[in-house]
Design a protein around this motif. Structure first.
Motif, PDB file in Angstrom:
ATOM      1  N   MET A 199     -11.204 -10.962  -3.482  1.00 32.77           N
ATOM      2  CA  MET A 199     -10.696 -10.643  -2.153  1.00 32.77           C
ATOM      3  C   MET A 199     -11.832 -10.492  -1.144  1.00 32.77           C
ATOM      4  O   MET A 199     -11.680 -10.852   0.030  1.00 32.77           O
ATOM      5  N   PHE A 249       0.809  -1.217   0.000  1.00 39.41           N
ATOM      6  CA  PHE A 249       0.000   0.000   0.000  1.00 39.41           C
ATOM      7  C   PHE A 249       0.847   1.273   0.000  1.00 39.41           C
ATOM      8  O   PHE A 249       0.588   2.208  -0.753  1.00 39.41           O
ATOM      9  N   LEU A 285      -2.469 -14.832   3.905  1.00 39.70           N
ATOM     10  CA  LEU A 285      -3.654 -15.564   3.444  1.00 39.70           C
ATOM     11  C   LEU A 285      -3.553 -17.082   3.530  1.00 39.70           C
ATOM     12  O   LEU A 285      -4.553 -17.773   3.369  1.00 39.70           O
ATOM     13  N   ALA A 297     -12.094 -12.338   2.458  1.00 42.20           N
ATOM     14  CA  ALA A 297     -12.377 -11.635   3.714  1.00 42.20           C
ATOM     15  C   ALA A 297     -13.644 -12.206   4.356  1.00 42.20           C
ATOM     16  O   ALA A 297     -13.704 -12.406   5.573  1.00 42.20           O
ATOM     17  N   PRO A 314       0.181 -12.594   9.073  1.00 40.73           N
ATOM     18  CA  PRO A 314      -0.988 -11.769   8.760  1.00 40.73           C
ATOM     19  C   PRO A 314      -0.859 -11.154   7.364  1.00 40.73           C
ATOM     20  O   PRO A 314       0.216 -10.694   6.993  1.00 40.73           O
ATOM     21  N   ALA A 315      -1.934 -11.189   6.615  1.00 36.34           N
ATOM     22  CA  ALA A 315      -2.002 -10.714   5.235  1.00 36.34           C
ATOM     23  C   ALA A 315      -1.448 -11.732   4.240  1.00 36.34           C
ATOM     24  O   ALA A 315      -1.591 -11.554   3.037  1.00 36.34           O
ATOM     25  N   ALA A 352      -3.346  -5.893   1.540  1.00 35.08           N
ATOM     26  CA  ALA A 352      -3.478  -6.674   2.763  1.00 35.08           C
ATOM     27  C   ALA A 352      -4.882  -6.564   3.340  1.00 35.08           C
ATOM     28  O   ALA A 352      -5.317  -7.425   4.093  1.00 35.08           O
ATOM     29  N   THR A 353      -5.580  -5.489   2.995  1.00 30.25           N
ATOM     30  CA  THR A 353      -6.949  -5.283   3.475  1.00 30.25           C
ATOM     31  C   THR A 353      -7.815  -4.797   2.321  1.00 30.25           C
ATOM     32  O   THR A 353      -7.315  -4.212   1.353  1.00 30.25           O
ATOM     33  N   LEU A 354      -9.109  -5.018   2.459  1.00 28.23           N
ATOM     34  CA  LEU A 354     -10.044  -4.485   1.468  1.00 28.23           C
ATOM     35  C   LEU A 354     -10.074  -2.964   1.509  1.00 28.23           C
ATOM     36  O   LEU A 354     -10.129  -2.302   0.475  1.00 28.23           O
ATOM     37  N   SER A 355     -10.030  -2.418   2.728  1.00 28.94           N
ATOM     38  CA  SER A 355     -10.161  -0.963   2.861  1.00 28.94           C
ATOM     39  C   SER A 355      -9.035  -0.234   2.134  1.00 28.94           C
ATOM     40  O   SER A 355      -9.252   0.821   1.540  1.00 28.94           O
ATOM     41  N   GLU A 356      -7.824  -0.786   2.197  1.00 32.07           N
ATOM     42  CA  GLU A 356      -6.729  -0.116   1.503  1.00 32.07           C
ATOM     43  C   GLU A 356      -6.899  -0.218  -0.011  1.00 32.07           C
ATOM     44  O   GLU A 356      -6.493   0.689  -0.744  1.00 32.07           O
TER      45      GLU A 356
END
Lengths: 328, 328
Positions: free
Chosen positions: B308, B72, B163, B312, B160-161, B93-97
């Motif tokens: 993704m 990111f 998967l 999640a 973490p991240a 690593a995240t959906l939000s990013e």
């Protein structure tokens, strides 16, 4: 003239918040309920959702308070029948189903509203306005409540899709994503999961902020005694404390006036399970129903999934710590 | 004329796939690499990403193969510097990013492409076309590979991240969400997590389909011997088997012709870690780079996060079973 609305899932949150909010609204007329067991005095009660839809073509809007797991099937059916849909938080058991509902509502030309009641707490807009013009250094969320007090016997909260401590925690995240002018994303999470359930009972979160502010959160579902739903922000131009789930605001140590500043004692709490004593959620649900009326009037939708994406991210990214069994 | 591109993260997947694909492309000219240790013969190598951006204003596009966790920060910097961005899967690593990157790219007026290489496997488009006109009864995914063989020493996959088994599993989900004409969502998941790591080593998933088809998936990261990346679909009008990660297609028991039907033996595998012997991923990365060139040419973006979101959702909804420690 009031529009007819049906309420699906007559449990605690429906009785405490939805029914009074609809009753007090000039926009809405509660024309039917659907629930396995619950009903509302004087309102036609159904147990069969399809039958309610079939027999009431004049009910244009359906509001859902059933737990997230069974909600998708009902909400899809309502949309397919051309009804507007209002969803209690969280809007679904998965993000993908929420995206699907959003798309289906758009295709069907109906309004859909993923509600986040905590965003309507009395001082949230004031906090947003204050933060919007200041440079944030750090913000910490402390969301600690007693699950046995606010969610007695609600076993679904510990099961898949129940979210555990993220059921109240998502309220904090819904406020956070409303009041911050910049998008954030999770960088680390630790979830404490009781040995005997699937969902976490506590969580610690850390977020990345585009201008480097330190954003963190601490959720706890086993907090006895004082109950805490607070955000503390430090900016280059002063400090903000938003407490009691958004009902109270303190800027640089000074309480700000607001329509619920003379509400009940803080420990009567803004949890979803709030029994209504002193009603610190006062105003949240009436505002949600007023917004739903406006969305329907304007043919619009509001399906902001940011709070839920952060929760999914926490489950995706989080390391898990096993803690002692949860026994209610 | 070829456009200049920089490649960030010179590890296994970069050497095996990205570098050859760029070298073979008439659209792109590999003008710089950024990596802590790796480099590519004859190409200016950087370890400092900001310096690479500063010194090469003529490099209009940056392709990222670093693991998702650090991606990111780099991708944001590239967007802020007005460069187009291409992301190896998973896009973050995240959906939000990922949502944030999408928004930032739109604001900056650059192209962003969340690539899903398995969607470019030789027979995926044919499978999509065939399924598009038939009524699905059921579809089962079997994605079983040996992590020790395809991801030797890649510890990040367990962190973490990383998967875990969803690192290959997300390839299956990327194909699934491309070939099915209808959106689906997860209804149940069981994740098997080794005692000594955070990420799952196996998973079983069940999905809801709008017309009631049974959709399920089985992922396993400890499969020795034969390696399996297969989808089997039963429709009212016949059966489809898409195997070897999308390279081979069989309809009603008959192998379908395709440009990789004479590829290597199936157990040389389409895993991300494929060493290139027989190159069963042949064509996937060249097609991705051709698509990126088209996106840049047309000023468009392609940021489909559905695969993704399903992952999640599996972490959000899944029950966890503790299994024996993973020792590489």
């Amino acid at each position: 003239m009031a529009n007819k609305i049906a309420l699906v899932g007559i449990g605690k949150i429906a009785r405490d918040q939805h029914v009074p909010a609809i009753a007090a609204s000039t926009d809405w007329d509660l024309a039917a309920t659907v629930s396995r067991e619950g009903s509302v005095d004087g309102v036609p009660a159904y147990t069969d959702f399809s039958r309610m839809l079939d027999e009431n073509p004049d009910i244009g809007t359906v509001s859902f308070c059933v737990p997230p797991a069974p909600r998708f099937t009902y909400a899809s059916a309502a949309i397919a029948a051309g009804r507007n849909v209002m969803l209690e938080k969280p809007p679904g058991a998965t993000l993908s189903e929420c995206f699907a509902l959003k798309d289906r509502a758009a295709e069907a030309g109906v309004s859909i509203f993923a509600t986040w009641h905590s965003r309507e707490a009395a001082q949230v807009d004031a906090a947003k306005a204050w933060l919007g013009t200041r440079k944030l250094r750090q913000l910490h969320i402390t969301w600690k409540e007693d699950v046995r007090r606010w969610h007695p016997g609600q076993e679904w909260i510990w099961q898949p899709a129940g979210l555990g401590v993220f059921d109240p925690g998502i309220n904090a995240l819904s406020i956070l994503t409303k009041i911050l002018p910049d998008p954030i994303h999770l960088t680390a999470a630790v979830l404490s999961v009781p040995e005997n359930v699937t969902m976490p009972v506590a969580a610690e979160l850390r977020f990345s902020h585009p201008h480097g502010a330190l954003i963190s959160a601490e959720f706890d579902f086993l907090q006895e005694g004082e109950q805490t739903w607070t955000m503390e922000a430090e900016t280059e131009e002063g400090t903000l404390v938003l407490s009691d789930g958004g009902a109270h605001l303190r800027i640089d140590g000074v309480d700000q006036p607001g329509d619920s500043s003379d509400g009940g004692p803080s420990d009567s709490g803004p949890s979803d399970g709030d029994p209504g004593d002193g009603n610190p959620l006062q105003g949240e649900y009436p505002r949600l129903y007023a917004q739903m009326a406006a969305l329907v009037r304007n043919g619009e939708s509001d399906m902001d999934l940011a709070p839920m994406a952060h929760v999914a991210d926490a489950f995706l990214l989080g390391t898990r710590v096993s803690v002692e069994p949860f026994i209610e």
